[in-house]
Motif scaffolding. Structure first.
Motif, PDB file in Angstrom:
ATOM      1  N   THR A   3       0.807  -1.215   0.000  1.00  0.00           N
ATOM      2  CA  THR A   3       0.000   0.000   0.000  1.00  0.00           C
ATOM      3  C   THR A   3       0.840   1.265   0.000  1.00  0.00           C
ATOM      4  O   THR A   3       0.326   2.343  -0.216  1.00  0.00           O
ATOM      5  CB  THR A   3      -0.919   0.050   1.229  1.00  0.00           C
ATOM      6  OG1 THR A   3      -0.116   0.203   2.402  1.00  0.00           O
ATOM      7  CG2 THR A   3      -1.777  -1.191   1.339  1.00  0.00           C
ATOM      8  N   GLY A   4       2.130   1.133   0.302  1.00  0.00           N
ATOM      9  CA  GLY A   4       2.972   2.320   0.409  1.00  0.00           C
ATOM     10  C   GLY A   4       2.866   2.984   1.767  1.00  0.00           C
ATOM     11  O   GLY A   4       3.375   4.082   1.962  1.00  0.00           O
ATOM     12  N   ILE A   5       2.208   2.328   2.718  1.00  0.00           N
ATOM     13  CA  ILE A   5       2.142   2.824   4.094  1.00  0.00           C
ATOM     14  C   ILE A   5       3.213   2.064   4.879  1.00  0.00           C
ATOM     15  O   ILE A   5       3.055   0.875   5.180  1.00  0.00           O
ATOM     16  CB  ILE A   5       0.746   2.614   4.715  1.00  0.00           C
ATOM     17  CG1 ILE A   5      -0.330   3.275   3.848  1.00  0.00           C
ATOM     18  CG2 ILE A   5       0.719   3.144   6.147  1.00  0.00           C
ATOM     19  CD1 ILE A   5      -0.193   4.768   3.665  1.00  0.00           C
ATOM     20  N   ILE A   6       4.308   2.730   5.181  1.00  0.00           N
ATOM     21  CA  ILE A   6       5.456   2.096   5.814  1.00  0.00           C
ATOM     22  C   ILE A   6       5.094   1.671   7.239  1.00  0.00           C
ATOM     23  O   ILE A   6       4.530   2.445   7.997  1.00  0.00           O
ATOM     24  CB  ILE A   6       6.672   3.053   5.833  1.00  0.00           C
ATOM     25  CG1 ILE A   6       7.016   3.489   4.405  1.00  0.00           C
ATOM     26  CG2 ILE A   6       7.872   2.423   6.526  1.00  0.00           C
ATOM     27  CD1 ILE A   6       7.259   2.353   3.421  1.00  0.00           C
ATOM     28  N   ALA A  42       8.621  -5.499   1.529  1.00  0.00           N
ATOM     29  CA  ALA A  42       9.204  -4.443   0.707  1.00  0.00           C
ATOM     30  C   ALA A  42      10.267  -3.722   1.526  1.00  0.00           C
ATOM     31  O   ALA A  42      10.009  -3.282   2.649  1.00  0.00           O
ATOM     32  CB  ALA A  42       8.142  -3.465   0.246  1.00  0.00           C
ATOM     33  N   VAL A  43      11.462  -3.625   0.949  1.00  0.00           N
ATOM     34  CA  VAL A  43      12.575  -2.908   1.563  1.00  0.00           C
ATOM     35  C   VAL A  43      12.868  -1.707   0.681  1.00  0.00           C
ATOM     36  O   VAL A  43      13.256  -1.870  -0.492  1.00  0.00           O
ATOM     37  CB  VAL A  43      13.825  -3.812   1.677  1.00  0.00           C
ATOM     38  CG1 VAL A  43      14.996  -3.032   2.279  1.00  0.00           C
ATOM     39  CG2 VAL A  43      13.527  -5.056   2.497  1.00  0.00           C
ATOM     40  N   ASN A  44      12.635  -0.502   1.205  1.00  0.00           N
ATOM     41  CA  ASN A  44      12.748   0.725   0.406  1.00  0.00           C
ATOM     42  C   ASN A  44      11.982   0.604  -0.901  1.00  0.00           C
ATOM     43  O   ASN A  44      12.414   1.058  -1.955  1.00  0.00           O
ATOM     44  CB  ASN A  44      14.212   1.094   0.147  1.00  0.00           C
ATOM     45  CG  ASN A  44      14.837   1.815   1.318  1.00  0.00           C
ATOM     46  OD1 ASN A  44      14.171   2.132   2.299  1.00  0.00           O
ATOM     47  ND2 ASN A  44      16.122   2.071   1.236  1.00  0.00           N
ATOM     48  N   GLY A  45      10.827  -0.052  -0.819  1.00  0.00           N
ATOM     49  CA  GLY A  45       9.941  -0.152  -1.971  1.00  0.00           C
ATOM     50  C   GLY A  45      10.191  -1.321  -2.888  1.00  0.00           C
ATOM     51  O   GLY A  45       9.478  -1.494  -3.875  1.00  0.00           O
ATOM     52  N   VAL A  46      11.189  -2.148  -2.598  1.00  0.00           N
ATOM     53  CA  VAL A  46      11.511  -3.289  -3.447  1.00  0.00           C
ATOM     54  C   VAL A  46      10.930  -4.556  -2.824  1.00  0.00           C
ATOM     55  O   VAL A  46      11.268  -4.911  -1.694  1.00  0.00           O
ATOM     56  CB  VAL A  46      13.037  -3.459  -3.614  1.00  0.00           C
ATOM     57  CG1 VAL A  46      13.354  -4.602  -4.574  1.00  0.00           C
ATOM     58  CG2 VAL A  46      13.675  -2.154  -4.086  1.00  0.00           C
ATOM     59  N   CYS A  47      10.050  -5.224  -3.539  1.00  0.00           N
ATOM     60  CA  CYS A  47       9.452  -6.470  -3.055  1.00  0.00           C
ATOM     61  C   CYS A  47      10.509  -7.567  -3.053  1.00  0.00           C
ATOM     62  O   CYS A  47      11.087  -7.890  -4.092  1.00  0.00           O
ATOM     63  CB  CYS A  47       8.288  -6.875  -3.956  1.00  0.00           C
ATOM     64  SG  CYS A  47       7.523  -8.434  -3.478  1.00  0.00           S
ATOM     65  N   LEU A  48      10.758  -8.132  -1.864  1.00  0.00           N
ATOM     66  CA  LEU A  48      11.761  -9.177  -1.712  1.00  0.00           C
ATOM     67  C   LEU A  48      11.163 -10.360  -0.965  1.00  0.00           C
ATOM     68  O   LEU A  48      10.256 -10.190  -0.149  1.00  0.00           O
ATOM     69  CB  LEU A  48      12.979  -8.631  -0.962  1.00  0.00           C
ATOM     70  CG  LEU A  48      13.698  -7.472  -1.665  1.00  0.00           C
ATOM     71  CD1 LEU A  48      14.696  -6.805  -0.733  1.00  0.00           C
ATOM     72  CD2 LEU A  48      14.376  -7.954  -2.935  1.00  0.00           C
ATOM     73  N   GLU A  84       7.697  -2.698   4.747  1.00  0.00           N
ATOM     74  CA  GLU A  84       6.254  -2.949   4.700  1.00  0.00           C
ATOM     75  C   GLU A  84       6.019  -4.398   4.309  1.00  0.00           C
ATOM     76  O   GLU A  84       6.601  -4.881   3.337  1.00  0.00           O
ATOM     77  CB  GLU A  84       5.563  -2.032   3.684  1.00  0.00           C
ATOM     78  CG  GLU A  84       4.062  -2.251   3.645  1.00  0.00           C
ATOM     79  CD  GLU A  84       3.336  -1.501   2.525  1.00  0.00           C
ATOM     80  OE1 GLU A  84       2.114  -1.682   2.423  1.00  0.00           O
ATOM     81  OE2 GLU A  84       3.994  -0.761   1.762  1.00  0.00           O
ATOM     82  N   ARG A  85       5.178  -5.079   5.084  1.00  0.00           N
ATOM     83  CA  ARG A  85       4.770  -6.432   4.719  1.00  0.00           C
ATOM     84  C   ARG A  85       3.706  -6.351   3.627  1.00  0.00           C
ATOM     85  O   ARG A  85       3.006  -5.350   3.502  1.00  0.00           O
ATOM     86  CB  ARG A  85       4.171  -7.157   5.939  1.00  0.00           C
ATOM     87  CG  ARG A  85       5.193  -7.442   7.025  1.00  0.00           C
ATOM     88  CD  ARG A  85       4.534  -7.959   8.272  1.00  0.00           C
ATOM     89  NE  ARG A  85       3.852  -6.847   8.950  1.00  0.00           N
ATOM     90  CZ  ARG A  85       3.336  -6.918  10.164  1.00  0.00           C
ATOM     91  NH1 ARG A  85       3.387  -8.048  10.847  1.00  0.00           N
ATOM     92  NH2 ARG A  85       2.755  -5.876  10.702  1.00  0.00           N
ATOM     93  N   ALA A  86       3.582  -7.429   2.860  1.00  0.00           N
ATOM     94  CA  ALA A  86       2.547  -7.478   1.823  1.00  0.00           C
ATOM     95  C   ALA A  86       1.179  -7.306   2.463  1.00  0.00           C
ATOM     96  O   ALA A  86       0.930  -7.773   3.582  1.00  0.00           O
ATOM     97  CB  ALA A  86       2.621  -8.799   1.064  1.00  0.00           C
ATOM     98  N   VAL A  87       0.282  -6.631   1.757  1.00  0.00           N
ATOM     99  CA  VAL A  87      -1.060  -6.360   2.269  1.00  0.00           C
ATOM    100  C   VAL A  87      -1.895  -7.641   2.284  1.00  0.00           C
ATOM    101  O   VAL A  87      -1.768  -8.486   1.400  1.00  0.00           O
ATOM    102  CB  VAL A  87      -1.743  -5.251   1.433  1.00  0.00           C
ATOM    103  CG1 VAL A  87      -2.085  -5.722   0.043  1.00  0.00           C
ATOM    104  CG2 VAL A  87      -2.972  -4.705   2.125  1.00  0.00           C
ATOM    105  N   LEU A  93      -6.782  -0.296   2.101  1.00  0.00           N
ATOM    106  CA  LEU A  93      -5.752   0.161   1.173  1.00  0.00           C
ATOM    107  C   LEU A  93      -5.533   1.646   1.448  1.00  0.00           C
ATOM    108  O   LEU A  93      -6.131   2.511   0.826  1.00  0.00           O
ATOM    109  CB  LEU A  93      -6.187  -0.082  -0.279  1.00  0.00           C
ATOM    110  CG  LEU A  93      -5.177   0.257  -1.357  1.00  0.00           C
ATOM    111  CD1 LEU A  93      -3.912  -0.575  -1.202  1.00  0.00           C
ATOM    112  CD2 LEU A  93      -5.786   0.034  -2.728  1.00  0.00           C
ATOM    113  N   GLY A  94      -4.665   1.934   2.438  1.00  0.00           N
ATOM    114  CA  GLY A  94      -4.489   3.305   2.904  1.00  0.00           C
ATOM    115  C   GLY A  94      -3.693   4.196   1.974  1.00  0.00           C
ATOM    116  O   GLY A  94      -3.835   5.407   2.004  1.00  0.00           O
ATOM    117  N   GLY A  95      -2.830   3.638   1.152  1.00  0.00           N
ATOM    118  CA  GLY A  95      -2.017   4.443   0.246  1.00  0.00           C
ATOM    119  C   GLY A  95      -2.542   4.305  -1.169  1.00  0.00           C
ATOM    120  O   GLY A  95      -3.614   4.798  -1.502  1.00  0.00           O
TER     121      GLY A  95
END
Length: 196
Positions: A3-6, A42-48, A84-87, A93-95
């Motif tokens: 969601t982009g909500i850290i 997600a680490v700095n926006g990268v899904c890992l 951020e963990r996967a939603v 969906l806050g972001g």
């Protein structure tokens, strides 16, 4: 999907380069509280994908594509990162819809502190410019943000005190490299319209 909500700022425990890939270990007490092998973080926006969890540290493998397209390869031990963990399907969906598939990097060009917020301007890589729109969404280092201004070479965002305090954006300095993910809906619309 994210969601982009850290959820928390983590800390890099180790980054070991291994030829064309790397192994990254990150300390994050909240995101590891229910993490297990195969989960997405997600680490700095990268899904890992989590390959190991030991205490409050999780480890992921980072492939060459991710190292080439993102800022992850520049991380150092002790560096703060957005996590951020996967939603889950039952969450709000806050972001906005964030895939964790970073499109490229940008440079922080300027930072103007305000009374209650900061205005930041970032470079806008040419191929991504068409996907960024004023009042649209963009993910910077995994943070869902609203674009305040945009032209062909750069764009701006404004950060509220909560974002400045709870994410790495409060620590970013002019010249820093950040990960950018543009709105996936814009990319799909372009592809569909182009097929006509």
């Amino acid at each position: 999907m994210f969601t982009g909500i850290i959820e928390e700022k983590g800390e890099v425990a180790a980054l070991v380069q291994d030829g064309g890939s790397a192994r990254l270990s990150v300390r994050g007490p909240l995101v590891t509280s229910d993490a297990s092998h195969g989960d997405s973080i997600a680490v700095n926006g990268v899904c890992l994908t989590v390959v190991e969890v030991v205490g409050d540290v999780f480890t992921v493998d980072v492939m060459r594509e991710s190292l080439d397209r993102t800022s992850l390869g520049r991380l150092r031990e002790g560096a703060a990162v957005n996590l951020e963990r996967a939603v889950r399907a039952d969450q709000r969906l806050g972001g906005h819809i964030v895939q964790g598939h970073v499109d490229g990097t940008a440079v922080l060009l300027s930072r103007e502190p305000g009374e209650r917020w900061d205005d930041l301007r970032f470079s806008l890589p040419g191929p991504l410019a068409r996907y960024v729109a004023e009042k649209g969404s963009v993910a910077i280092d995994g943070i869902s943000l609203t674009v305040t201004t945009v032209d062909d070479e750069d764009f701006g965002v404004s950060l509220i005190p909560t974002t400045l305090k709870l994410t790495t954006m409060g620590e970013r300095r002019v010249g820093d490299l950040v990960n950018i993910e543009v709105d996936v809906i814009a990319k799909y619309v372009e592809r569909l319209v182009g097929k006509q």
